[in-house]
Scaffold this active site. Structure first.
Site: not given
Ligand code: APR
Length: 284
Positions: A126, A248
């Site tokens: 991204h 999760e």
């Molecule tokens: N350790 C493990 N897992 C974690 C932690 C942690 N410290 N903190 C958060 N998480 C988990 C959350 O529970 C969630 O399942 O990481 C995941 C993050 O998911 P998102 O917030 O959806 O992020 P991501 O999957 O990277 O999103 C993908 O969405 O909005 C777009 O461009 C944006 O790149 C991003 C894409």
């Protein structure tokens, strides 16, 4: 948990071509909010997600206006990324790369923290918040290569590509914007080529990134077997091990795309996996 960490270490040591896929969950322990976790940006402000869907249209309609707005607003919604530091999770992946176990990291994160942790071979699916990119030829630039302040004062925005004169925008890939073709192609190749995929800190709901584990899951390899009557046979078995490290369960867990989930914080679990890998390797 300990058994799963030992299993992951064993799988990594036995792998021939492991890659990691990472998401915003990798960086929450560095102080950068994720998007869909309990205190995620979209979770807390669904309107912000809707606005984010407009960014690419805005750029296409009026690149000049896009730049005027971009240069007049403070730093990214993720906070001042320049001040953020990698956490033990990033450093653990760098260590696995240095051991030549982990070949590539394909990240959805734009925060540059994998590179800051010393990782090489990083595919920024991204984009990267610290770079600009030409939308026509994919040339990437350091913002310092343009005098953006002067371009704004002389009303000469947007900056144009030094290679093909196409319009240049942030390297960050907006919703609705195609994944840069060079990154998209290589990510597909790596997903198909790997025999172990370590998926860290992503909800795995955003496509086409979330397709990569599904593509890897299709891989089958031939394995010779022998019946108890001594007859040889060849069977097709899964050609990849997919491991999730996440706070999760995700659709990948629920749909059986991943072989197993180690549930918890990447910043705690990944260093423990590396510790086990080092122990396994030292005892041969
Ligand atoms: N350790 C493990 N897992 C974690 C932690 C942690 N410290 N903190 C958060 N998480 C988990 C959350 O529970 C969630 O399942 O990481 C995941 C993050 O998911 P998102 O917030 O959806 O992020 P991501 O999957 O990277 O999103 C993908 O969405 O909005 C777009 O461009 C944006 O790149 C991003 C894409």
């Amino acid at each position: 948990m300990k058994e799963l960490i030992q299993r992951a270490a064993q799988d990594l040591v036995s792998s021939k071509y492991a890659i990691a896929l990472t998401g915003a969950g990798m960086s929450t322990e560095s102080g950068i909010p994720d998007f869909r976790g309990p205190s995620g940006i979209w979770t807390k402000d669904p309107e912000a997600e809707k606005r984010a869907y407009l960014s690419y249209e805005k750029f296409k309609e009026d690149p000049k206006e896009y730049w005027e707005e971009r240069l007049s607003r403070p730093s990214s919604m993720l906070g001042d990324l320049g001040k953020m530091e990698p956490n033990p999770g990033h450093h653990a992946l760098t260590k696995l790369q240095k051991m030549n176990i982990l070949r590539w990291i394909i990240t959805q994160n734009i925060d540059n923290l994998h590179r800051k942790a010393g990782s090489k071979n990083v595919l920024e699916y991204h984009g990267n918040a610290f770079r600009l990119r030409c939308v026509s030829c994919n040339s990437r630039y350091d913002p310092e290569e343009y005098d953006l302040k002067k371009l704004k004062e002389e009303r000469k925005l947007p900056p144009y590509c030094k290679e093909c004169k196409g319009a240049v925008k942030s390297d960050v890939v907006y919703f609705g914007e195609p994944i840069p073709s060079d990154v998209a192609h290589q990510s597909l190749e790596e997903a198909w080529r790997c025999d172990l995929m370590l998926i860290c800190g992503t909800s795995a709901v955003v496509y086409p990134f979330a397709n990569l584990p599904i593509i890897a899951r299709q891989k089958r390899v031939e394995k010779e077997g022998k019946t108890d009557t001594g007859l040889f046979f060849v069977e097709k078995i899964p050609g990849v091990i997919i491991i999730e490290v996440n706070a999760e369960p995700t659709p990948l867990t629920g749909e059986g795309i991943s072989d197993y989930l180690i549930q918890g914080k990447t910043g705690e679990i990944l260093p423990k996996i590396v510790e086990e890998v080092e122990k396994t390797r030292s005892t041969g």
